[in-house]
Design a protein around this motif. Structure first.
Motif, PDB file in Angstrom:
ATOM      1  N   GLN A   1      -5.166  -1.731  -8.455  1.00  0.00           N
ATOM      2  CA  GLN A   1      -5.513  -2.750  -7.464  1.00  0.00           C
ATOM      3  C   GLN A   1      -7.019  -2.761  -7.215  1.00  0.00           C
ATOM      4  OE1 GLN A   1      -3.734  -2.386  -3.573  1.00  0.00           O
ATOM      5  NE2 GLN A   1      -4.363  -4.442  -2.974  1.00  0.00           N
ATOM      6  N   VAL A   2      -7.591  -3.941  -7.383  1.00  0.00           N
ATOM      7  CA  VAL A   2      -9.025  -4.131  -7.181  1.00  0.00           C
ATOM      8  C   VAL A   2      -9.224  -5.018  -5.953  1.00  0.00           C
ATOM      9  CG1 VAL A   2     -11.158  -5.030  -8.186  1.00  0.00           C
ATOM     10  CG2 VAL A   2      -9.487  -3.874  -9.639  1.00  0.00           C
ATOM     11  N   HIS A   3     -10.184  -4.660  -5.126  1.00  0.00           N
ATOM     12  CA  HIS A   3     -10.479  -5.440  -3.923  1.00  0.00           C
ATOM     13  C   HIS A   3     -11.305  -6.663  -4.318  1.00  0.00           C
ATOM     14  CE1 HIS A   3     -12.342  -6.574  -0.099  1.00  0.00           C
ATOM     15  NE2 HIS A   3     -11.311  -5.997   0.478  1.00  0.00           N
ATOM     16  N   GLY A   6      -7.706  -1.861  -2.108  1.00  0.00           N
ATOM     17  CA  GLY A   6      -8.127  -2.042  -3.486  1.00  0.00           C
ATOM     18  C   GLY A   6      -9.436  -1.337  -3.765  1.00  0.00           C
ATOM     19  N   HIS A  55       0.860  -1.181   0.000  1.00  0.00           N
ATOM     20  CA  HIS A  55       0.000   0.000   0.000  1.00  0.00           C
ATOM     21  C   HIS A  55       0.898   1.233   0.000  1.00  0.00           C
ATOM     22  CE1 HIS A  55      -3.417   2.548   0.672  1.00  0.00           C
ATOM     23  NE2 HIS A  55      -2.901   3.021   1.790  1.00  0.00           N
ATOM     24  N   ALA A  78       0.082  -1.469  -6.622  1.00  0.00           N
ATOM     25  CA  ALA A  78      -1.095  -1.245  -5.784  1.00  0.00           C
ATOM     26  C   ALA A  78      -1.654   0.169  -5.938  1.00  0.00           C
ATOM     27  CB  ALA A  78      -0.767  -1.536  -4.326  1.00  0.00           C
ATOM     28  N   ASP A  95      -4.510   2.297  -5.976  1.00  0.00           N
ATOM     29  CA  ASP A  95      -5.875   2.072  -5.514  1.00  0.00           C
ATOM     30  C   ASP A  95      -6.722   3.339  -5.446  1.00  0.00           C
ATOM     31  OD1 ASP A  95      -4.652   3.275  -3.370  1.00  0.00           O
ATOM     32  OD2 ASP A  95      -5.050   1.659  -1.931  1.00  0.00           O
ATOM     33  N   GLY A 104      -4.621  -7.962  -7.693  1.00  0.00           N
ATOM     34  CA  GLY A 104      -5.557  -8.287  -6.628  1.00  0.00           C
ATOM     35  C   GLY A 104      -4.966  -9.297  -5.668  1.00  0.00           C
TER      36      GLY A 104
END
Length: 229
Positions: free
Chosen positions: A115-117, A126, A71, A89, A91, A156
């Motif tokens: 970055q996707v959660h 994400g 992060h 990452a 986001d 991810g």
């Protein structure tokens, strides 16, 4: 030194049929461990912490391709912008804008993964799909505002579980979203090609679901020692 060259060679052999690449995740590990994998031929290394990355980068060969995989706070981008190759990452739109700004100051291009959660845990970072679409629409509306970054793909992290069905489902959903985003926003761009999924425990599932970059640490370097950080 607790590096495992046998595991390294096994991972490489498993990646080869998929034409995927290894990001050797070296967080909390000393520079000499990285140097040992470098001597074995590894060139892509991933770090999670800005200070640790900048310290190691200064000690190690200049041709290492450094990936930042943790992060990232916007106010710390400036410290890695002079040398980082890929930031996994990304986001938020704010972070992408800051990466572009700092890359421009360095007169270089930085590759970025969105970055996707996808995990069940809320604690993992994400974007959700709505936030992702908002970022992509802003990018599409004014590409010149992002001239120093290349959105090279997506990233991810699956749920931390032993349930392989759940992990595979999460990876598959991201792979489908990746295909949709490529078709809609990057169909003519050769650089949008990376799907960064899979770590030590689940990278083989990730490969089956289309991973092009696997982020592997403990299998190669041994367990991490956070007490020395």
């Amino acid at each position: 030194m607790a590096i495992n060259l046998d595991a390294y060679n096994e991972v490489l052999s498993r990646l080869k049929p998929y034409h995927a690449r290894l990001v050797a995740v070296s967080k909390t590990k000393p520079a000499e461990d990285i140097a040992a994998f470098y001597a074995a031929g590894q060139r892509i290394f991933g770090e999670n912490y800005v200070q640790e990355l900048t310290e190691k980068q200064a000690l190690l060969p200049a041709d290492i391709e450094w990936h930042f995989i943790g992060h990232l706070q916007s106010n710390k981008v400036k410290f890695i912008a002079p040398f980082v190759h890929t930031i996994h990452a990304v986001d938020s739109l704010k972070l992408l804008q800051e990466i572009n700004k700092q890359a421009a100051k360095q007169q270089r291009i930085i590759y970025c993964l969105l970055q996707v959660h996808i995990a069940a845990e809320e604690t993992k970072f994400g974007m959700d799909e709505q936030e992702l679409q908002q970022l992509l629409q802003a990018y599409q509306a004014d590409p010149s505002a992002f001239s120093q970054v290349r959105i090279a793909g997506m990233m991810g992290m699956a749920t931390n579980t032993t349930n392989e069905t759940q992990i595979r489902k999460e990876f598959h959903q991201l792979q489908q979203l990746f295909g949709s985003v490529k078709t809609t926003y990057f169909n003519n761009e050769t650089y949008f090609k990376e799907l960064s999924i899979g770590m030590s425990a689940d990278y083989q599932l990730a490969l089956q679901e289309g991973s092009t970059l696997v982020r592997i640490g403990s299998l190669l370097f041994g367990e991490r020692n956070y007490s020395q950080m």
